[in-house]
Enzyme design. Sequence first.
Site, PDB file in Angstrom:
ATOM      1  N   GLY A  12     -26.615-100.138  70.950  1.00 47.30           N
ATOM      2  CA  GLY A  12     -28.046-100.367  70.826  1.00 47.30           C
ATOM      3  C   GLY A  12     -28.784-100.614  72.131  1.00 47.30           C
ATOM      4  CG  ASN A  14     -31.535 -95.525  74.352  1.00 46.48           C
ATOM      5  OD1 ASN A  14     -32.367 -95.264  75.207  1.00 46.48           O
ATOM      6  ND2 ASN A  14     -30.319 -94.983  74.356  1.00 46.48           N
ATOM      7  NE  ARG A  65     -25.805 -85.336  54.655  1.00 46.14           N
ATOM      8  CZ  ARG A  65     -25.078 -85.630  55.728  1.00 46.14           C
ATOM      9  NH1 ARG A  65     -25.429 -86.622  56.514  1.00 46.14           N
ATOM     10  NH2 ARG A  65     -23.995 -84.950  56.023  1.00 46.14           N
ATOM     11  CG  MET A  90     -23.875 -91.978  66.467  1.00 46.98           C
ATOM     12  SD  MET A  90     -24.765 -90.863  67.594  1.00 46.98           S
ATOM     13  CE  MET A  90     -23.441 -89.740  68.019  1.00 46.98           C
ATOM     14  CG  ASN A 107     -32.709 -88.388  67.756  1.00 48.28           C
ATOM     15  OD1 ASN A 107     -32.111 -89.475  67.782  1.00 48.28           O
ATOM     16  ND2 ASN A 107     -32.097 -87.243  68.027  1.00 48.28           N
ATOM     17  CG  HIS A 109     -29.893 -84.819  71.719  1.00 50.68           C
ATOM     18  ND1 HIS A 109     -28.878 -85.046  70.814  1.00 50.68           N
ATOM     19  CD2 HIS A 109     -29.500 -83.768  72.470  1.00 50.68           C
ATOM     20  CE1 HIS A 109     -27.915 -84.159  71.018  1.00 50.68           C
ATOM     21  NE2 HIS A 109     -28.273 -83.371  72.010  1.00 50.68           N
ATOM     22  CB  SER A 136     -34.849 -84.262  74.763  1.00 52.64           C
ATOM     23  OG  SER A 136     -34.337 -83.341  75.709  1.00 52.64           O
ATOM     24  CB  THR A 141     -37.967 -80.945  62.282  1.00 50.53           C
ATOM     25  OG1 THR A 141     -37.057 -80.430  63.261  1.00 50.53           O
ATOM     26  CG2 THR A 141     -39.318 -81.199  62.928  1.00 50.53           C
ATOM     27  CG  LEU A 144     -28.260 -82.026  64.606  1.00 50.06           C
ATOM     28  CD1 LEU A 144     -28.419 -83.395  63.965  1.00 50.06           C
ATOM     29  CD2 LEU A 144     -26.797 -81.668  64.772  1.00 50.06           C
ATOM     30  CG  ASP A 145     -29.824 -83.161  67.926  1.00 50.93           C
ATOM     31  OD1 ASP A 145     -30.329 -84.230  67.552  1.00 50.93           O
ATOM     32  OD2 ASP A 145     -28.599 -83.015  68.106  1.00 50.93           O
ATOM     33  CD  GLU A 174     -29.862 -91.599  76.516  1.00 48.23           C
ATOM     34  OE1 GLU A 174     -30.001 -92.199  75.441  1.00 48.23           O
ATOM     35  OE2 GLU A 174     -28.790 -91.057  76.848  1.00 48.23           O
TER      36      GLU A 174
HETATM   37  C1  GAR Z   1     -27.430 -92.692  73.668  1.00 52.00           C
HETATM   38  O1  GAR Z   1     -26.942 -92.035  74.805  1.00 52.00           O
HETATM   39  C2  GAR Z   1     -28.163 -91.707  72.779  1.00 52.00           C
HETATM   40  O2  GAR Z   1     -28.892 -90.740  73.494  1.00 52.00           O
HETATM   41  C3  GAR Z   1     -27.033 -91.075  72.038  1.00 52.00           C
HETATM   42  O3  GAR Z   1     -26.152 -92.141  71.749  1.00 52.00           O
HETATM   43  C4  GAR Z   1     -26.274 -93.130  72.762  1.00 52.00           C
HETATM   44  C5  GAR Z   1     -26.544 -94.453  72.101  1.00 52.00           C
HETATM   45  O4  GAR Z   1     -26.464 -95.515  73.024  1.00 52.00           O
HETATM   46  N1  GAR Z   1     -27.485 -90.428  70.851  1.00 52.00           N
HETATM   47  C6  GAR Z   1     -26.860 -89.375  70.299  1.00 52.00           C
HETATM   48  O5  GAR Z   1     -25.863 -88.871  70.766  1.00 52.00           O
HETATM   49  C7  GAR Z   1     -27.530 -88.856  69.043  1.00 52.00           C
HETATM   50  N2  GAR Z   1     -26.796 -87.739  68.518  1.00 52.00           N
HETATM   51  P1  GAR Z   1     -27.110 -96.925  72.675  1.00 52.00           P
HETATM   52  O6  GAR Z   1     -26.549 -97.356  71.311  1.00 52.00           O
HETATM   53  O7  GAR Z   1     -26.635 -97.826  73.770  1.00 52.00           O
HETATM   54  O8  GAR Z   1     -28.595 -96.768  72.656  1.00 52.00           O
END
Ligand code: GAR
Length: 210
Positions: A12, A14, A65, A90, A107, A109, A136, A141, A144-145, A174
């Site tokens: 977490g 971000n 899902r 994820m 999101n 990525h 990014s 949408t 995916l990504d 990020e």
């Molecule tokens: C980040 O690098 C994010 O961009 C990536 O997971 C990491 C999470 O780190 N996201 C993906 O790969 C989405 N498919 P965090 O939990 O420390 O924020």
Amino acid sequence: SLRVGILISGGGSNMVKLVQSMTGSHPARPCVVLSNRPDAGGLDVARSMGIPTEAVDHRPFGGDRIAFEDELTRRLSYYSPDILCLAGFMRVLSERFVQQWDGRMLNIHPSLLPKYKGLDTHARALASGDSTAGCSVHLVTPALDDGPILGQATVPIHPEDTAQSLAARVLVEEHRLYPQVLSEFVSRLAAGLPIAPADATNYAQAAQKG
Ligand code: GAR
């Protein structure tokens, strides 16, 4: 102010940067941090920052899902978020769930989209011999990504890089990019300016210049 729900699966970092950014004159506030992994480290961190947390373990739902997402929706509804931010979340979300948040779910990525959608982005950038990598922020949408890009940040790739060293360099960006894009996104939304895909393209250019 607008209410932001943050979805995580892991540490977490971000999420922490997003929470820390939503103070003072920022037009939004965090209302909940939700993880599909009950043991995600980010949940403890969120609680320590005074943010309510929820865990919806996806595993008991098996492959269902829709049932998993119905539970997500039910838990989120207690907090009435206006916007969702995926921050290292994820799980792939169904078209139905994504449509419920149309234009209101962001999101981050870890690649320069449209390159390297999906997983293992840094290893794939290295294997391709790229000289730059990055991250990014995009509107979510159903594909995916694939949603409209709201902002990107670029870093150099060094000859001695590993996927791990590159990931660390991208993560620094990020942490800067996501709060910046969220702030501009919320300001537009609060001003009643819809973020339609066509607008989002222009907005992305503005964000990158800014
Ligand atoms: C980040 O690098 C994010 O961009 C990536 O997971 C990491 C999470 O780190 N996201 C993906 O790969 C989405 N498919 P965090 O939990 O420390 O924020």
